[in-house]
Design an enzyme around this catalytic site. Structure first.
Site, PDB file in Angstrom:
ATOM      1  N   ASP A   1     -13.736 -16.549   8.429  1.00  0.00           N
ATOM      2  CA  ASP A   1     -12.369 -16.192   8.046  1.00  0.00           C
ATOM      3  C   ASP A   1     -11.565 -15.975   9.330  1.00  0.00           C
ATOM      4  OD1 ASP A   1     -10.027 -14.938   7.355  1.00  0.00           O
ATOM      5  OD2 ASP A   1     -10.936 -13.473   6.005  1.00  0.00           O
TER       6      ASP A   1
ATOM      7  N   LYS B   1      -1.846 -16.880   7.856  1.00  0.00           N
ATOM      8  CA  LYS B   1      -0.966 -16.097   8.722  1.00  0.00           C
ATOM      9  C   LYS B   1      -0.140 -16.940   9.704  1.00  0.00           C
ATOM     10  CE  LYS B   1      -3.410 -11.660   8.539  1.00  0.00           C
ATOM     11  NZ  LYS B   1      -2.394 -10.738   8.051  1.00  0.00           N
TER      12      LYS B   1
ATOM     13  N   TYR C   1       0.818  -1.222   0.000  1.00  0.00           N
ATOM     14  CA  TYR C   1       0.000   0.000   0.000  1.00  0.00           C
ATOM     15  C   TYR C   1       0.854   1.276   0.000  1.00  0.00           C
ATOM     16  CZ  TYR C   1      -2.916  -3.746   1.872  1.00  0.00           C
ATOM     17  OH  TYR C   1      -3.529  -4.946   2.084  1.00  0.00           O
TER      18      TYR C   1
ATOM     19  N   TYR D   1     -12.721  -7.306   6.509  1.00  0.00           N
ATOM     20  CA  TYR D   1     -11.581  -7.375   5.585  1.00  0.00           C
ATOM     21  C   TYR D   1     -11.261  -8.840   5.325  1.00  0.00           C
ATOM     22  CZ  TYR D   1      -6.942  -7.178   3.600  1.00  0.00           C
ATOM     23  OH  TYR D   1      -5.861  -7.361   2.760  1.00  0.00           O
TER      24      TYR D   1
HETATM   25  C1  LIG Z   1      -9.179 -11.653   8.146  1.00  0.00           C
HETATM   26  C2  LIG Z   1      -8.214 -11.697   6.990  1.00  0.00           C
HETATM   27  N1  LIG Z   1      -8.533 -12.398   5.890  1.00  0.00           N
HETATM   28  C3  LIG Z   1      -7.697 -12.475   4.849  1.00  0.00           C
HETATM   29  C4  LIG Z   1      -6.485 -11.820   4.848  1.00  0.00           C
HETATM   30  C5  LIG Z   1      -5.578 -11.897   3.649  1.00  0.00           C
HETATM   31  O1  LIG Z   1      -4.459 -12.682   3.950  1.00  0.00           O
HETATM   32  P1  LIG Z   1      -3.130 -12.523   3.080  1.00  0.00           P
HETATM   33  O2  LIG Z   1      -2.592 -11.161   3.345  1.00  0.00           O
HETATM   34  O3  LIG Z   1      -2.244 -13.634   3.586  1.00  0.00           O
HETATM   35  O4  LIG Z   1      -3.518 -12.725   1.663  1.00  0.00           O
HETATM   36  C6  LIG Z   1      -6.122 -11.054   5.963  1.00  0.00           C
HETATM   37  C7  LIG Z   1      -4.862 -10.300   5.984  1.00  0.00           C
HETATM   38  O5  LIG Z   1      -4.638  -9.404   6.750  1.00  0.00           O
HETATM   39  C8  LIG Z   1      -7.009 -10.995   7.066  1.00  0.00           C
HETATM   40  O6  LIG Z   1      -6.718 -10.268   8.163  1.00  0.00           O
END
Ligand SMILES: Cc1ncc(COP(=O)(O)O)c(C=O)c1O
Length: 430
Positions: A252, A281, A24, A151
C-alpha cells in the site's frame, strides 16, 4: 483569534458547524474549522487574510502545492473534451497514457492497472484481487496478514487490515472481518538489522499460510498508525517469506508513493516488487480523488481465467478522464522536475527538526525523504495545538503524540524554516 475568524468570516461557519461532518469529528462538539479562501504554491490563504505555510500537502497529496499552472491547464484542456465518460466498454487517451506511465515507473512486473476513486477503494480492490486470485486456483485462502500499527483506509476491508488496537476496529468489531496481525517491524530505518525481527511474521506464516491470501503492508513508512520508519530488510524478508509460503504481497503505497520517502516508490528501498500495489493521494497532485491498483500479469490472468472469468469490480467514476489528465500532467511534472533533488533538499532542511530532540516534551525526532516527525511523550489536544500553529502562520495537523510535516516538494528554505520553528515553539510550550 479563532473568535475573530468566526465573527468576520463570509463562509457560513455556523452552517458548516451545524450541518457538515468533517473527518473524525463530533457533530455536537466539533473542533473549530478555519475558512480557506484560496491556496497557491505552499500557501493557504484564510478568509481573514492570514496566510499559512502548508506543512501537510493536504494529507500527502499536493506534491507541487496548490494552483499549479501545468495541472490547471491539463484540467481546463480536458474539461473542454469531456470531464467524464463511463469506462465500461469505452476508453480514452488520458487513461491509456496514465496506465503507461504507472507501468513504466512502478516496480518491475506490475503491468495491469485498475483505476478507482480513492485510496480506501484501491485497497478494497487489491484485497478482492487477492481473494479472487486464490479462488481461481481453487484454494481456500481467505485471510490476510497485516502489520500492527498499520493503516489502510476507512472502508470495511481496509479497516479489517488496519491496526486492531489503535484504530476504529473496536467500534465495528462485530462486522469487521477477522484477520491476522503481526508485530510492528521493530527495527527502525537506520538501526542495525537483526534477523530476529522476522520471527513473528515467520511464525504466523508458517502456522497459517494455507489460509492466507496476502500480506498487506505500507512499505517502509507506517503513516497514520504512528509515522514509524522501519528497516528495508524487513520488507525484503517479507517478500521472500511470501514467496516461500505462497502468499501474495500487497504494498500500500497510497501515502509513500511518488517520491515522498526519497525513492519514487518505497518498495525501492528494499528493491522488491509486490504482487499488487495500491496508489492514490499524490497521483493527481492533490487535485482530485483518484487511485490505482496495479497487479502482475500472473495475478490478472489467473483471476481472468478463473470461475468468474472477470475481476468483479467497476466503480461509476472508474478511469475518470479529468483525473487521468491531471494525473498525467502531475506525473510529467514530477518526472521532469528532478523530484529526487527536491526531496533530498527538503530532507536536509527538515533535519532542523532535530533541535526539538532536547525538549522535555519530545520523545523522538525522525526524518525520511520529505517527511519530518516529532513524536511527543504525551498526546496533544488537537484544537489547542491547531490554534497555536495557525497563530504562528503554519498549517500543521498533529494526531495523538505526533506532530509531523510532509510539505509540498516546492517548499522554499524559508517556508521549511517557518514550519520547523513553529514546531519548536509549540513543543517548547507543551
Ligand atoms: C497507507 C494508506 N492507505 C490507504 C489510505 C486511504 O486513502 P483514502 O483516504 O484516499 O481513502 C490512506 C489514507 O491516509 C493511507 O495513508
Amino acid at each position: 483569534m479563532s473568535n475573530l475568524i468566526i465573527n468576520t468570516a463570509k463562509i457560513d461557519l455556523e452552517y458548516d458547524k451545524q450541518h457538515i461532518w468533517h473527518p473524525y469529528t463530533s457533530m455536537t462538539t466539533p473542533i473549530p474549522c478555519y475558512p480557506v479562501e484560496s491556496a497557491s504554491g505552499c500557501e493557504i490563504t484564510l478568509e481573514t487574510g492570514e496566510i499559512l505555510i502548508d506543512g501537510m500537502s493536504s494529507w500527502w497529496a499536493c506534491l507541487f502545492g496548490y494552483n499549479v499552472a501545468e495541472l490547471n491547464a491539463a484540467a481546463v484542456n480536458q474539461l473542454s473534451k469531456m470531464s467524464h465518460i463511463m469506462f465500461g466498454g469505452l476508453t480514452h487517451q488520458p487513461a491509456v497514457d496514465l496506465a503507461k506511465t504507472l507501468v513504466e515507473i512502478t516496480p518491475v512486473g506490475l503491468d495491469k492497472v485498475f483505476f478507482s476513486d480513492s485510496g480506501s477503494v484501491a485497497v478494497e480492490v487489491a484485497m478482492k484481487m487477492a481473494l479472487q486470485y486464490w479462488q481461481s486456483l481453487d484454494k481456500n485462502k481467505t485471510k490476510f496478514i497485516a502489520l500492527k500499527k498499520g493503516y489502510h483506509g476507512d472502508t470495511f476491508a481496509a479497516m479489517s487490515v488496519t491496526d486492531p488496537e489503535g484504530s476504529m476496529h473496536e467500534l465495528y468489531q462485530d462486522f469487521v472481518a477477522k484477520n491476522y496481525f503481526t508485530e510492528q517491524p521493530c527495527i527502525h530505518f537506520d538501526q542495525e538489522w537483526q534477523d530476529s525481527a522476522m520471527d513473528d511474521l515467520t511464525k504466523l506464516l508458517s502456522e497459517n499460510h494455507q489460509q492466507i491470501a496476502a500480506l498487506i503492508l505500507e512499505p517502509i513508512v507506517q503513516g497514520a498508525g504512528g509515522m514509524h520508519f522501519y528497516h528495508p530488510h524487513y520488507l525484503k524478508s517479507a517478500r521472500a517469506l511470501c514467496d516461500q509460503y505462497n502468499v501474495l504481497l500487497i504494498a500500500d503505497e497510497i501515502a509513500t508513493g511518488f517520491g515522498r520517502t526519497g525513492k519514487l516508490f518505497a518498495c525501492e528501498h528494499a528493491q522488491i516488487s509486490p504482487d499488487i500495489l495500491c496508489l492514490g493521494k499524490a497521483i493527481t497532485g492533490g487535485y482530485m480523488s483518484f487511485a490505482a491498483t496495479l497487479a502482475t500479469t500472473q495475478v490478472a490472468n489467473t483471476i481472468s481465467e478463473g470461475k468468474a472469468g472477470v475481476f468483479m469490480h467497476g466503480p461509476t467514476f472508474m478511469g475518470n478522464p479529468l483525473a487521468c489528465a491531471v494525473a498525467n500532467a502531475n506525473l510529467k511534472k514530477l518526472l521532469s522536475d528532478d523530484w529526487q533533488s527536491l526531496v533530498n533538499h527538503l530532507s536536509t532542511l527538515l533535519s532542523q527538526l532535530k533541535v526539538c530532540q532536547d525538549l522535555d516534551s519530545v520523545k523522538a525526532v525522525r526524518v525520511l525523504g520529505a517527511i519530518g516527525v516529532v513524536e511527543l511523550n504525551n498526546p496533544v489536544e488537537l484544537a489547542t495545538i491547531q490554534k497555536q500553529f495557525v497563530e504562528l502562520g503554519v498549517w500543521i495537523r498533529p494526531f495523538g503524540k505526533l506532530i509531523y510535516v510532509m510539505p509540498p516538494y516546492i517548499a522554499s528554505e524559508k517556508q521549511i524554516k517557518k514550519l520547523c520553528d513553529a514546531i519548536y515553539q509549540v513543543c517548547l510550550s507543551i
